[in-house]
Design a protein around this motif. Sequence first.
Motif, PDB file in Angstrom:
ATOM      1  N   ILE A  47      34.678  37.492  40.716  1.00 11.31           N
ATOM      2  CA  ILE A  47      34.949  37.027  39.349  1.00 11.31           C
ATOM      3  C   ILE A  47      35.052  35.512  39.321  1.00 11.31           C
ATOM      4  N   ASP A  48      35.719  34.929  40.308  1.00 16.97           N
ATOM      5  CA  ASP A  48      35.868  33.478  40.360  1.00 16.97           C
ATOM      6  C   ASP A  48      34.514  32.800  40.548  1.00 16.97           C
ATOM      7  N   ARG A  49      33.679  33.366  41.413  1.00 19.93           N
ATOM      8  CA  ARG A  49      32.350  32.800  41.649  1.00 19.93           C
ATOM      9  C   ARG A  49      31.449  32.985  40.429  1.00 19.93           C
ATOM     10  N   TYR A  50      31.712  34.045  39.690  1.00 15.87           N
ATOM     11  CA  TYR A  50      30.869  34.382  38.536  1.00 15.87           C
ATOM     12  C   TYR A  50      31.005  33.373  37.391  1.00 15.87           C
ATOM     13  N   LYS A  51      32.105  32.638  37.350  1.00 21.30           N
ATOM     14  CA  LYS A  51      32.337  31.717  36.240  1.00 21.30           C
ATOM     15  C   LYS A  51      31.176  30.752  36.065  1.00 21.30           C
ATOM     16  N   LEU A  52      30.692  30.185  37.154  1.00 19.49           N
ATOM     17  CA  LEU A  52      29.582  29.230  37.073  1.00 19.49           C
ATOM     18  C   LEU A  52      28.303  29.916  36.599  1.00 19.49           C
ATOM     19  N   VAL A  53      28.105  31.140  37.062  1.00 24.74           N
ATOM     20  CA  VAL A  53      26.928  31.911  36.633  1.00 24.74           C
ATOM     21  C   VAL A  53      26.986  32.158  35.136  1.00 24.74           C
ATOM     22  N   LYS A  54      28.172  32.535  34.649  1.00 25.43           N
ATOM     23  CA  LYS A  54      28.321  32.828  33.220  1.00 25.43           C
ATOM     24  C   LYS A  54      28.157  31.569  32.382  1.00 25.43           C
ATOM     25  N   GLU A  55      28.700  30.455  32.857  1.00 26.93           N
ATOM     26  CA  GLU A  55      28.546  29.195  32.122  1.00 26.93           C
ATOM     27  C   GLU A  55      27.073  28.840  31.945  1.00 26.93           C
ATOM     28  N   GLN A  56      26.300  29.003  33.009  1.00 30.60           N
ATOM     29  CA  GLN A  56      24.874  28.704  32.922  1.00 30.60           C
ATOM     30  C   GLN A  56      24.163  29.704  32.022  1.00 30.60           C
ATOM     31  N   GLU A  57      24.574  30.960  32.099  1.00 31.70           N
ATOM     32  CA  GLU A  57      23.989  31.997  31.241  1.00 31.70           C
ATOM     33  C   GLU A  57      24.210  31.661  29.772  1.00 31.70           C
ATOM     34  N   VAL A  58      25.420  31.238  29.442  1.00 28.85           N
ATOM     35  CA  VAL A  58      25.745  30.886  28.056  1.00 28.85           C
ATOM     36  C   VAL A  58      24.930  29.672  27.614  1.00 28.85           C
TER      37      VAL A  58
ATOM     38  N   ASN B 120      42.050  41.857  37.540  1.00 27.92           N
ATOM     39  CA  ASN B 120      41.296  40.861  38.300  1.00 27.92           C
ATOM     40  C   ASN B 120      40.183  40.200  37.483  1.00 27.92           C
ATOM     41  N   LEU B 121      40.289  40.249  36.154  1.00 28.81           N
ATOM     42  CA  LEU B 121      39.252  39.663  35.310  1.00 28.81           C
ATOM     43  C   LEU B 121      39.392  38.157  35.134  1.00 28.81           C
ATOM     44  N   GLY B 122      40.501  37.610  35.580  1.00 23.91           N
ATOM     45  CA  GLY B 122      40.688  36.163  35.503  1.00 23.91           C
ATOM     46  C   GLY B 122      40.620  35.638  34.088  1.00 23.91           C
ATOM     47  N   SER B 123      39.740  34.679  33.841  1.00 25.70           N
ATOM     48  CA  SER B 123      39.661  34.032  32.531  1.00 25.70           C
ATOM     49  C   SER B 123      38.817  34.810  31.528  1.00 25.70           C
ATOM     50  N   PHE B 124      38.245  35.915  31.943  1.00 27.06           N
ATOM     51  CA  PHE B 124      37.424  36.708  31.029  1.00 27.06           C
ATOM     52  C   PHE B 124      38.345  37.635  30.224  1.00 27.06           C
ATOM     53  N   LYS B 125      38.627  37.220  29.001  1.00 27.31           N
ATOM     54  CA  LYS B 125      39.656  37.877  28.200  1.00 27.31           C
ATOM     55  C   LYS B 125      39.147  39.080  27.418  1.00 27.31           C
TER      56      LYS B 125
ATOM     57  N   THR C  17      29.111  40.158  31.989  1.00 21.65           N
ATOM     58  CA  THR C  17      27.894  40.861  31.596  1.00 21.65           C
ATOM     59  C   THR C  17      27.176  41.399  32.831  1.00 21.65           C
ATOM     60  N   SER C  18      25.980  41.918  32.614  1.00 16.63           N
ATOM     61  CA  SER C  18      25.227  42.512  33.717  1.00 16.63           C
ATOM     62  C   SER C  18      24.828  41.485  34.775  1.00 16.63           C
ATOM     63  N   SER C  19      24.889  40.194  34.436  1.00 16.20           N
ATOM     64  CA  SER C  19      24.585  39.164  35.434  1.00 16.20           C
ATOM     65  C   SER C  19      25.633  39.119  36.546  1.00 16.20           C
ATOM     66  N   PHE C  20      26.705  39.885  36.376  1.00 12.43           N
ATOM     67  CA  PHE C  20      27.741  39.985  37.413  1.00 12.43           C
ATOM     68  C   PHE C  20      27.275  40.864  38.572  1.00 12.43           C
ATOM     69  N   ASN C  21      26.316  41.735  38.338  1.00  8.93           N
ATOM     70  CA  ASN C  21      25.882  42.692  39.363  1.00  8.93           C
ATOM     71  C   ASN C  21      25.511  42.010  40.680  1.00  8.93           C
ATOM     72  N   PRO C  22      24.587  41.035  40.675  1.00  7.48           N
ATOM     73  CA  PRO C  22      24.222  40.409  41.949  1.00  7.48           C
ATOM     74  C   PRO C  22      25.343  39.578  42.566  1.00  7.48           C
ATOM     75  N   VAL C  23      26.240  39.048  41.739  1.00 12.34           N
ATOM     76  CA  VAL C  23      27.353  38.253  42.261  1.00 12.34           C
ATOM     77  C   VAL C  23      28.308  39.146  43.045  1.00 12.34           C
ATOM     78  N   PHE C  24      28.678  40.292  42.445  1.00 18.55           N
ATOM     79  CA  PHE C  24      29.581  41.210  43.146  1.00 18.55           C
ATOM     80  C   PHE C  24      28.930  41.707  44.433  1.00 18.55           C
ATOM     81  N   ALA C  25      27.645  42.049  44.364  1.00 15.91           N
ATOM     82  CA  ALA C  25      26.944  42.561  45.548  1.00 15.91           C
ATOM     83  C   ALA C  25      26.926  41.518  46.659  1.00 15.91           C
ATOM     84  N   ALA C  26      26.671  40.260  46.290  1.00 15.17           N
ATOM     85  CA  ALA C  26      26.609  39.198  47.287  1.00 15.17           C
ATOM     86  C   ALA C  26      27.972  38.977  47.954  1.00 15.17           C
TER      87      ALA C  26
END
Length: 787
Positions: A599-610, A540-545, A451-460
Amino acid sequence: MSTNKFMSIDLKPYQERAVEQLIENAIKLLSYDGPGELCVFQAPTGSGKTVMMAKFIEGIIKELPQEDLCFIWMSIGKGDLHLQSKHSLEKIFGGFPRVVSVEEEFSGGRERIVQNEVVVANWEKLRSKDRTSGDWKNIVMKDGEKLNFRDVLEKTREQRKIILIIDESHVSAETARANELRDLIGADVTFEMSATPRRVQEDLGFMQKVLKGKGEAGYVSVDPKDVIDEGMIKKELIINEDIAKIAADEDDSQTAVLEAAYRKRLELKKAFEKEGSDVNPLVLIQIPTAEAGEQKIAAVKKFLFDKDITERSGKSGNGKLAVWLAEEKSELIDWISEPDNEIEFLIFKQAIDTGWDCPRAHILVKFRETHSIPFEIQTVGRILRMPEQMHYQNEMLNRGYIYTNLKSIEVKKEEYNPNIIKHLRAERIPTYKPIKLQSYYKARADYGDVTSSFNPVFAAVADEYFGIKKAGIAESVKTIEKAGINLDIKKYQQELIADTYIDSKAFDQMEGNLSADAFAKLSVAAGELQLFFEQTIKNNLGSFKNVKRSVPAVKTAIYLWFRKAVGSKEWDDEMFMTQKIFQHDKNRGIFEHILATAIDRYKLVKEQEVRDRIEESEQWYDFELKPEQFYNEFSDERVEAKNYAYKPCYLNVDRSQPERAFEAFLGKNSAKIDWWWKNGESKLDYFGLKYEYQAAIYTFYPDYLVRLKDGRLGIFEVKESNDRDGLSYTKAKAETLQKYIAQQKNKKLFGGIVIEKNKAWLINDNSKYNWEKCEKDDWGEWENLNL
């Protein structure tokens, strides 16, 4: 090529995907030697077709800044839908592009449609001819001293490309009328927009082109389930809820439906207030268009007057009632659409399937007509939308309500939209006694997407890789180039020319030397750069199906970082150049590494978002079977079942074979059963349990509740003997159910996973569920199910 993230309106994910696909189809179709290319855009009522198409117009202008385009937005059918579309487009665009109507601008003073201009028109008014003479009736079409609109179109085609958008294209009796319109306009690309496009149903040649990937045809569709999941439209529409109780107290059917609507509106208003919302639910009362309509209006006004609901006239009246007749032009319509508007009831004659949107409209009253009109999504669309584009905790607010005194109700099968119109009523049996089961509900919080919460992760991650500090763009460019990324835009433009595939048909249209812009546009015909860019992301989406949802979000994150880091917003063909740099052989390895890391770092962000979303939506409540349930004749079937909790018994047609077998087992044991009930999913009307699997939170809806005559209440989940989820989800559900039963003391609960084996029903009610033994054909932990 997604541009929608930079727009003022916050689009839903399905809207973003649709706009993206519309832009891609337009670029592809514009590259062919038109006119005549066609794309069908199919989206459900209430999904925001106008918004999506408006954002497409903004996007294609931005995506092809050097292309000379203009747009014609054409409504088909009677009325002034085109003027309402004009008003909506003006609000969305906020001044650019400019929106004009044919009548206002092309009555003889202009030669052509200007670049990026959007012209709205009504086809019925344009095409009208005198039956005797064959002359055009509309002044803008007539021959004369001044240019008519046909001349304007001819001169426009000489200078720029036309994109034609046919709004509600299904209204025409057949695709022939749409073809007639396309022939007159001579557009380079036509978009036919509808919830139920006839082109898809009737034009086999068109669909064959789409399915075979022929370039001259495009098809973009929005999944109705996505629209419901995003809270844009109501989950279901109920016909005549509680009407039987009210009808017994009323003298006639007309008063009964009005009283039912009046009471339901009061219920809804209180429910909105409990939700902390100031939405004032609106009742729409549709009056027959026949002469008897005037008598109906008087009767309705009398009924409402007795409830202290009156029109405002000067200093008299409280303004809770309004009347809008088809022949009247009223500025009331925009005003009444406001969520907290004071008007509670609106009487109108105009057909409800054309034109006006009012998301706070929650109840429709429809009186008997002289001819039969089937209920379908198109004819009840005015109460389909959600007022605040979200679903509420109180399920009452997630439904629309229809009250009618029609003697027989016909519901049309929906081939595209879900069958959400429900008129088959079943009453809970009178012997039912409260069960007060603690139940759990949560709104869907995860679609397996980025989701859009990926924006700051990719930038970082990108900033870390290149060592970018909080410096200006010039300093960032130097830092990135030191890492081996060439940001010379002219170099990439020249490579783009060298890599370009030019359709042989395009050579006939070329004169002189081709510019870089011309070559860049031609390269889009093959769409290779876009495809390669998206494929790199997919890889490169990893586990995001959920690829459909994830790719646009990742693309946006990349575009935003390029804007921040290297100032790509100032580039010509920004998206193309970003993709070209990202995909370049010397750069792609670096960017793929950054993307995979992000994408790998984003997993934790997405888990918390959910988890945050779940915490916001989850609730526990005392569950009871509702006094009445409503069903759809196409998604549910009437079943002769013994001791079912509702009369008559309606069950979903898509029940599994093991479920049907278990129902037969219940029938054989009916002497021991007080009542049984088939549970559903995803609504507060159903019984749910919270469970976790692999750190994710889910809702488990057991298949059946069975009340036995000895007072016990059984909770059963039916599975096949070769259950593929036995080691995973089923195990988590089984252990959750046993823990729940143990906690609910004094409830006389029992139950578990049930499976039919060798013509006998077995149950596992152990606190620990061991499926490994079953896979070895060891069923020692299972017992015969004895009711």
